[in-house]
Design a protein around this motif. Structure first.
Motif, PDB file in Angstrom:
ATOM      1  N   ARG A 221       2.645  -4.622   4.447  1.00  0.00           N
ATOM      2  CA  ARG A 221       2.726  -3.446   3.587  1.00  0.00           C
ATOM      3  C   ARG A 221       3.366  -2.265   4.318  1.00  0.00           C
TER       4      ARG A 221
ATOM      5  N   TRP B 135       8.163   5.322  -0.367  1.00  0.00           N
ATOM      6  CA  TRP B 135       8.406   3.878  -0.208  1.00  0.00           C
ATOM      7  C   TRP B 135       9.872   3.513  -0.353  1.00  0.00           C
TER       8      TRP B 135
ATOM      9  N   GLN C  88      -3.587   5.825  -2.414  1.00  0.00           N
ATOM     10  CA  GLN C  88      -2.931   4.955  -1.430  1.00  0.00           C
ATOM     11  C   GLN C  88      -3.105   5.488  -0.006  1.00  0.00           C
TER      12      GLN C  88
ATOM     13  N   CYS D 283      -5.321  -5.823  -1.920  1.00  0.00           N
ATOM     14  CA  CYS D 283      -4.611  -5.061  -0.879  1.00  0.00           C
ATOM     15  C   CYS D 283      -5.607  -4.281  -0.034  1.00  0.00           C
TER      16      CYS D 283
ATOM     17  N   ASP E  78       1.134   1.284   1.081  1.00  0.00           N
ATOM     18  CA  ASP E  78       1.569   0.800  -0.224  1.00  0.00           C
ATOM     19  C   ASP E  78       0.619  -0.290  -0.714  1.00  0.00           C
ATOM     20  N   MET E  79      -0.407   0.117  -1.446  1.00  0.00           N
ATOM     21  CA  MET E  79      -1.428  -0.804  -1.946  1.00  0.00           C
ATOM     22  C   MET E  79      -1.444  -0.790  -3.470  1.00  0.00           C
ATOM     23  N   LYS E  80      -1.623  -1.958  -4.062  1.00  0.00           N
ATOM     24  CA  LYS E  80      -1.574  -2.078  -5.519  1.00  0.00           C
ATOM     25  C   LYS E  80      -2.915  -2.467  -6.145  1.00  0.00           C
ATOM     26  N   CYS E  81      -3.783  -3.148  -5.381  1.00  0.00           N
ATOM     27  CA  CYS E  81      -4.991  -3.702  -5.988  1.00  0.00           C
ATOM     28  C   CYS E  81      -6.111  -3.801  -4.958  1.00  0.00           C
TER      29      CYS E  81
ATOM     30  N   LEU F 186      -7.732   3.806  -2.873  1.00  0.00           N
ATOM     31  CA  LEU F 186      -6.655   3.084  -3.547  1.00  0.00           C
ATOM     32  C   LEU F 186      -5.866   3.996  -4.481  1.00  0.00           C
TER      33      LEU F 186
ATOM     34  N   LYS G  23       3.604  12.015  -2.189  1.00  0.00           N
ATOM     35  CA  LYS G  23       4.348  10.760  -2.091  1.00  0.00           C
ATOM     36  C   LYS G  23       5.854  10.975  -2.180  1.00  0.00           C
TER      37      LYS G  23
END
Length: 323
Positions: free
Chosen positions: A150, A311, A128, A104, A98-101, A125, A301
């Motif tokens: 994460r 998630w 993810q 991360c 779980d990466m946003k930027c 990214l 996902k």
């Protein structure tokens, strides 16, 4: 909810772009069917039209010829190497994280690069996805990812190229004993095995791959220890996995290799955990071995079985997440 999904002796710099349909990506057998026949699954040749390099550019820097593929990891009687004894062969392992930027990405990459046995890390990214080349056990890499704060789920394992079936998994879902056993094809003559169990009585316990995936009578209906006529011996069947050492908390972990074991031959069979070291009892519990995803085969996902977003799932959805 299995986001769990093999290696040629010559690893190329391109990856198979095959995204197998969900219905084919998992193998499952009904426990009520007596002695289900394992699927007949074959290896692909390097020239197969199913292989293409169009999709996964981020693998280019990872899929070099692993230095440990030719290492002699066998012990006497062709049993797997013991726990914590020597390095595992290198393979690719994929996690969805779980990466946003970019922050991360840097955090995840820096943490994994510090893990012993990790050779290279690439992060996608947009999808993810984190792909790791190295000899580290899945358990170690999972713990490192969790330490970044994460969510992370294993989604594929192996080294992509010539194996139609590169990975398999057996999940033990209680009510007393929980666990997961993962198989990954390293090359035509070697498979990597990782396992985690909890809720087992302390001491030494035998475990094995048995002939059938029939669980109508639990471990008692899984047949004999798997032993192809041209592979093992009567005294040391190929499916004999040796002994697990269970600690005082009831937990056991294993990482090792098994020579002459082919993952494709295991689908539809079972892993059995015994109450005794010599396997003289009928067995405490058993789980069917099903196909899991190889590298690049599982970027979804949302789970197709119940629609849960990855998630939003809980740890209870991922049995024995210690590995």
């Amino acid at each position: 909810m299995a986001f769990l999904r093999s290696v040629t002796t010559t690893t190329k710099t391109a990856i198979a772009a095959l995204a197998l349909p969900a219905a084919f990506a998992f193998s499952s057998l009904s426990p009520s069917s007596p002695n289900p026949k394992p699927e007949n699954l074959f290896f692909l040749s390097p020239s197969s039209s199913l292989l293409t390099s169009a999709r996964f550019g981020l693998v280019k820097n990872l899929t070099q010829r692993p230095s440990s593929l030719s290492m002699d990891t066998s012990t006497s009687n062709q049993k797997p190497i013991s726990q914590d004894n020597g390095a595992l062969p290198e393979i690719l392992t994929e996690f969805m994280v779980d990466m946003k930027c970019e922050g991360c990405v840097n955090s995840v990459r820096n943490k994994l690069q510090a893990v012993n046995g990790v050779k290279n890390v690439e992060v996608d990214l947009a999808n993810q996805v984190v792909r790791i080349l190295g000899s580290s056990p899945v358990k170690t890499m999972t713990e490192a990812l969790e330490q970044t704060g994460r969510n992370a789920r294993l989604i594929g394992q192996g080294i992509p190229e010539d194996f139609l079936v590169s990975a398999a998994v057996a999940e033990f879902k209680g009510p007393d004993i929980f666990g997961v056993v993962r198989f990954a094809q390293v090359n035509m003559e070697l498979a990597r095995i990782e396992a985690s169990f909890s809720g087992v009585s302390p001491g030494k316990h035998g475990w094995s791959i048995n002939e059938f995936g029939d669980l109508t009578k639990g471990a008692a209906s899984t047949g004999k220890v798997f032993n192809p006529t041209n592979q093992g011996t009567e005294q040391e069947p190929l499916g004999d996995l040796g002994t697990l050492d269970v600690d005082e908390k009831g937990d056991a972990f294993f990482s090792g290799t098994k020579r002459k074991l082919r993952v494709a031959d295991l689908i539809g069979r079972s892993v059995v955990l015994f109450g005794t070291e010599d396997k003289s009892d009928e067995g405490l519990t058993a789980a069917v071995i099903a196909r899991s995803a190889g590298v690049g085969e599982n970027y979804k996902k949302i789970c197709t079985c119940d629609g849960t977003i990855i998630w939003e799932s809980s740890n209870n959805d991922f049995v024995a997440s210690k590995v």
